[in-house]
Motif scaffolding. Structure first.
Motif, mmCIF file in Angstrom:
data_model
loop_
_atom_site.group_PDB
_atom_site.id
_atom_site.type_symbol
_atom_site.label_atom_id
_atom_site.label_comp_id
_atom_site.label_asym_id
_atom_site.label_seq_id
_atom_site.Cartn_x
_atom_site.Cartn_y
_atom_site.Cartn_z
ATOM 1 N N ALA A 35 -41.711 36.427 -15.133
ATOM 2 C CA ALA A 35 -41.530 37.797 -14.072
ATOM 3 C C ALA A 35 -41.447 37.315 -12.944
ATOM 4 N N GLY A 36 -41.919 35.500 -12.086
ATOM 5 C CA GLY A 36 -41.867 36.036 -10.485
ATOM 6 C C GLY A 36 -40.122 34.760 -10.644
ATOM 7 N N GLY A 37 -39.112 34.846 -11.949
ATOM 8 C CA GLY A 37 -38.428 34.296 -11.501
ATOM 9 C C GLY A 37 -38.499 32.283 -11.369
ATOM 10 N N HIS A 38 -38.918 32.347 -11.987
ATOM 11 C CA HIS A 38 -39.528 30.715 -12.068
ATOM 12 C C HIS A 38 -38.315 29.999 -14.238
ATOM 13 N N VAL A 39 -37.990 28.688 -13.785
ATOM 14 C CA VAL A 39 -38.002 28.362 -15.036
ATOM 15 C C VAL A 39 -38.766 28.174 -15.961
ATOM 16 N N LYS A 40 -39.418 28.794 -17.487
ATOM 17 C CA LYS A 40 -40.384 28.613 -17.715
ATOM 18 C C LYS A 40 -39.676 27.972 -19.351
ATOM 19 N N ALA A 41 -38.436 28.066 -19.583
ATOM 20 C CA ALA A 41 -37.666 27.157 -20.395
ATOM 21 C C ALA A 41 -35.835 27.283 -20.257
ATOM 22 N N ALA A 42 -35.586 26.365 -20.583
ATOM 23 C CA ALA A 42 -34.161 26.322 -20.499
ATOM 24 C C ALA A 42 -33.902 25.390 -21.944
ATOM 25 N N LEU A 43 -32.839 25.032 -22.636
ATOM 26 C CA LEU A 43 -31.634 24.537 -23.144
ATOM 27 C C LEU A 43 -30.393 24.805 -22.939
ATOM 28 N N LYS A 44 -30.071 23.859 -23.569
ATOM 29 C CA LYS A 44 -28.194 23.884 -23.484
ATOM 30 C C LYS A 44 -28.264 23.492 -25.193
ATOM 31 N N GLN A 45 -26.839 24.194 -26.387
ATOM 32 C CA GLN A 45 -26.294 22.949 -26.738
ATOM 33 C C GLN A 45 -25.275 22.748 -26.768
ATOM 34 N N ASP A 46 -25.371 21.323 -27.830
ATOM 35 C CA ASP A 46 -24.432 20.249 -27.404
ATOM 36 C C ASP A 46 -23.733 21.228 -27.544
ATOM 37 N N GLY A 47 -22.754 20.287 -26.887
ATOM 38 C CA GLY A 47 -20.794 20.586 -25.971
ATOM 39 C C GLY A 47 -20.440 22.159 -25.538
ATOM 40 N N SER A 48 -21.788 21.788 -24.260
ATOM 41 C CA SER A 48 -22.059 23.242 -23.679
ATOM 42 C C SER A 48 -21.300 22.354 -22.675
ATOM 43 N N ALA A 49 -20.559 23.219 -21.715
ATOM 44 C CA ALA A 49 -19.749 22.600 -20.194
ATOM 45 C C ALA A 49 -21.005 22.465 -19.137
ATOM 46 N N MET A 50 -20.686 22.125 -18.010
ATOM 47 C CA MET A 50 -21.670 20.984 -17.319
ATOM 48 C C MET A 50 -22.122 22.132 -16.466
ATOM 49 N N LEU A 51 -21.365 23.095 -15.766
ATOM 50 C CA LEU A 51 -22.613 24.538 -14.514
ATOM 51 C C LEU A 51 -23.394 25.348 -15.661
ATOM 52 N N ARG A 52 -23.278 25.203 -16.686
ATOM 53 C CA ARG A 52 -23.742 26.514 -18.341
ATOM 54 C C ARG A 52 -25.097 27.066 -17.644
ATOM 55 N N PHE A 53 -26.422 25.483 -17.567
ATOM 56 C CA PHE A 53 -27.951 26.472 -17.045
ATOM 57 C C PHE A 53 -27.301 26.944 -15.809
ATOM 58 N N GLU A 54 -26.837 26.960 -14.730
ATOM 59 C CA GLU A 54 -27.035 27.508 -13.007
ATOM 60 C C GLU A 54 -26.425 28.911 -13.813
ATOM 61 N N ILE A 55 -25.122 29.025 -14.219
ATOM 62 C CA ILE A 55 -24.829 30.250 -14.833
ATOM 63 C C ILE A 55 -25.470 31.115 -15.487
ATOM 64 N N ALA A 56 -26.834 30.569 -17.058
ATOM 65 C CA ALA A 56 -27.410 30.902 -17.607
ATOM 66 C C ALA A 56 -28.363 31.824 -16.516
ATOM 67 N N TYR A 57 -29.601 30.973 -14.915
ATOM 68 C CA TYR A 57 -30.329 31.029 -14.989
ATOM 69 C C TYR A 57 -29.656 33.018 -13.673
ATOM 70 N N GLY A 58 -28.264 31.945 -13.328
ATOM 71 C CA GLY A 58 -28.056 33.199 -12.768
ATOM 72 C C GLY A 58 -27.601 34.435 -12.766
ATOM 73 N N LYS A 59 -27.514 33.994 -14.139
ATOM 74 C CA LYS A 59 -27.929 35.856 -15.707
ATOM 75 C C LYS A 59 -29.225 36.520 -15.204
ATOM 76 N N ALA A 60 -29.784 35.443 -15.169
ATOM 77 C CA ALA A 60 -31.686 36.022 -15.923
ATOM 78 C C ALA A 60 -32.574 36.419 -14.059
ATOM 79 N N TYR A 61 -31.270 35.637 -13.295
ATOM 80 C CA TYR A 61 -32.459 36.626 -11.674
ATOM 81 C C TYR A 61 -31.781 37.561 -11.715
ATOM 82 N N ALA A 62 -30.420 37.853 -11.685
ATOM 83 C CA ALA A 62 -29.848 38.747 -11.326
ATOM 84 C C ALA A 62 -31.222 40.151 -12.347
#
Length: 138
Positions: A35-62
């Motif tokens: 709830a404070g905006g800190h990463v609790k867990a993150a996973l990328k499936q095989d084949g995910s593009a390079m900046l996908r973590f940053e995008i996923a983080y940004g969507k949750a943060y928004a």
């Protein structure tokens, strides 16, 4: 305030990926924030593009920033662009304004975190995120 546990965050991501497999989606990346905006867990499936973590983080943060799904944050940015420009300047983290970010609420309706999902079209990212939240019992 109740904190989301690592086990719960992993169940959400597992449920998200299970829905993606069921629907035959492209490789996804999922990030769960507390709830404070800190990463609790993150996973990328095989084949995910390079900046996908940053995008996923940004969507949750928004989603956390305005207390609504990232799809509704995107809508708000179209309705009130000056407000959103100012909000993005104030934000401590990056906001990615696309569908795929969903709030996670406990049984009493309290926001305990958010998930951001990316890799497929926004509508499918949203569907997978909501399925993951439900799979974990939220």
């Amino acid at each position: 305030m109740r904190a989301i546990s690592l086990d719960e965050a992993m169940k959400i991501i597992s449920g998200t990926f299970a829905e993606a497999a069921r629907r035959k989606l492209r490789p996804l990346t999922a990030a769960v924030l507390d709830a404070g905006g800190h990463v609790k867990a993150a996973l990328k499936q095989d084949g995910s593009a390079m900046l996908r973590f940053e995008i996923a983080y940004g969507k949750a943060y928004a989603a956390l920033s305005l207390g609504r799904s990232s799809r509704l944050v995107l809508q708000k940015s179209r309705e009130k662009p000056i407000f959103m420009e100012n909000l993005q300047r104030l934000a401590e983290g990056p906001m990615f304004l696309e569908g795929g970010g969903q709030l996670i609420r406990d049984g009493q309706g309290e926001v305990i975190g958010a998930i951001g999902v990316t890799g497929d079209v926004n509508e499918m990212d949203d569907i997978a995120a909501v399925a993951g939240i439900h799979a974990a019992g939220f």
